[in-house]
Design a protein around this motif. Structure first.
Motif, mmCIF file in Angstrom:
data_model
loop_
_atom_site.group_PDB
_atom_site.id
_atom_site.type_symbol
_atom_site.label_atom_id
_atom_site.label_comp_id
_atom_site.label_asym_id
_atom_site.label_seq_id
_atom_site.Cartn_x
_atom_site.Cartn_y
_atom_site.Cartn_z
ATOM 1 N N GLY A 91 3.675 11.534 -10.330
ATOM 2 C CA GLY A 91 3.021 12.837 -10.454
ATOM 3 C C GLY A 91 4.017 13.978 -10.396
ATOM 4 O O GLY A 91 3.917 14.950 -11.153
ATOM 5 N N ALA A 92 4.991 13.875 -9.504
ATOM 6 C CA ALA A 92 5.995 14.924 -9.370
ATOM 7 C C ALA A 92 6.845 15.040 -10.632
ATOM 8 O O ALA A 92 7.168 16.141 -11.076
ATOM 9 C CB ALA A 92 6.891 14.644 -8.159
ATOM 10 N N VAL A 93 7.200 13.925 -11.216
ATOM 11 C CA VAL A 93 8.045 13.931 -12.409
ATOM 12 C C VAL A 93 7.276 14.388 -13.645
ATOM 13 O O VAL A 93 7.801 15.136 -14.466
ATOM 14 C CB VAL A 93 8.650 12.524 -12.640
ATOM 15 C CG1 VAL A 93 9.361 12.445 -13.972
ATOM 16 C CG2 VAL A 93 9.595 12.167 -11.522
ATOM 17 N N ALA A 147 0.832 -1.206 0.000
ATOM 18 C CA ALA A 147 0.000 0.000 0.000
ATOM 19 C C ALA A 147 0.868 1.258 0.000
ATOM 20 O O ALA A 147 0.604 2.209 -0.747
ATOM 21 C CB ALA A 147 -0.934 -0.001 1.205
ATOM 22 N N ALA A 148 1.915 1.266 0.813
ATOM 23 C CA ALA A 148 2.817 2.426 0.870
ATOM 24 C C ALA A 148 3.558 2.604 -0.452
ATOM 25 O O ALA A 148 3.744 3.727 -0.926
ATOM 26 C CB ALA A 148 3.812 2.263 2.023
ATOM 27 N N MET A 149 3.966 1.499 -1.068
ATOM 28 C CA MET A 149 4.653 1.567 -2.352
ATOM 29 C C MET A 149 3.759 2.171 -3.423
ATOM 30 O O MET A 149 4.198 3.008 -4.205
ATOM 31 C CB MET A 149 5.112 0.159 -2.765
ATOM 32 C CG MET A 149 5.767 0.065 -4.118
ATOM 33 S SD MET A 149 4.637 -0.350 -5.480
ATOM 34 C CE MET A 149 3.838 -1.818 -4.918
ATOM 35 N N ALA A 150 2.492 1.771 -3.448
ATOM 36 C CA ALA A 150 1.563 2.306 -4.446
ATOM 37 C C ALA A 150 1.370 3.806 -4.257
ATOM 38 O O ALA A 150 1.382 4.577 -5.229
ATOM 39 C CB ALA A 150 0.223 1.580 -4.357
ATOM 40 N N GLU A 151 1.245 4.235 -3.015
ATOM 41 C CA GLU A 151 1.075 5.665 -2.731
ATOM 42 C C GLU A 151 2.321 6.455 -3.126
ATOM 43 O O GLU A 151 2.229 7.508 -3.768
ATOM 44 C CB GLU A 151 0.778 5.856 -1.239
ATOM 45 C CG GLU A 151 0.505 7.276 -0.858
ATOM 46 C CD GLU A 151 0.157 7.423 0.618
ATOM 47 O OE1 GLU A 151 0.521 8.467 1.186
ATOM 48 O OE2 GLU A 151 -0.453 6.523 1.200
ATOM 49 N N GLN A 152 3.490 5.931 -2.765
ATOM 50 C CA GLN A 152 4.728 6.627 -3.084
ATOM 51 C C GLN A 152 4.978 6.657 -4.598
ATOM 52 O O GLN A 152 5.426 7.672 -5.136
ATOM 53 C CB GLN A 152 5.912 5.974 -2.384
ATOM 54 C CG GLN A 152 7.206 6.727 -2.578
ATOM 55 C CD GLN A 152 8.356 6.143 -1.775
ATOM 56 O OE1 GLN A 152 8.306 5.004 -1.335
ATOM 57 N NE2 GLN A 152 9.383 6.936 -1.589
ATOM 58 N N LEU A 153 4.656 5.575 -5.286
ATOM 59 C CA LEU A 153 4.828 5.540 -6.734
ATOM 60 C C LEU A 153 3.941 6.580 -7.408
ATOM 61 O O LEU A 153 4.388 7.302 -8.302
ATOM 62 C CB LEU A 153 4.516 4.140 -7.267
ATOM 63 C CG LEU A 153 4.652 3.941 -8.777
ATOM 64 C CD1 LEU A 153 6.065 4.264 -9.255
ATOM 65 C CD2 LEU A 153 4.264 2.511 -9.147
ATOM 66 N N ALA A 154 2.697 6.706 -6.960
ATOM 67 C CA ALA A 154 1.788 7.714 -7.524
ATOM 68 C C ALA A 154 2.332 9.120 -7.296
ATOM 69 O O ALA A 154 2.300 9.961 -8.201
ATOM 70 C CB ALA A 154 0.395 7.566 -6.921
#
Length: 77
Positions: A33-35, A22-29
């Motif tokens: 988005g930032a990039v 769950a944390a990986m999915a949030e961080q990946l999003a």
């Protein structure tokens, strides 16, 4: 058809690994988005086992645990 800014992750992992998925999915999003400067949707779907991951099920990525069940539940074998 999925929008180009969407990723689906199917995972067959131990209970102890689910918060990391769950944390990986949030961080990946957040990182995508930032990039890109565009919002991304990353959906992490938990599956009951590797056999429950359908290759035609629309997932972009599949994640399988390498932990043995006896190590996950605290048993010694």
């Amino acid at each position: 058809m999925r929008a180009s800014r969407s990723i689906v992750i199917d995972s067959a992992v131990a209970d102890s690994e689910q918060p990391a998925i769950a944390a990986m999915a949030e961080q990946l999003a957040e990182c995508l988005g930032a990039v890109s400067g565009q919002p991304w949707n990353v959906e992490a779907r938990l599956r009951d086992g590797v056999e429950a991951i359908d290759p035609a099920g629309g997932a972009t990525v599949a994640v399988a645990s390498l932990l043995e069940p006896r190590c996950v539940d605290g048993g010694l074998g």
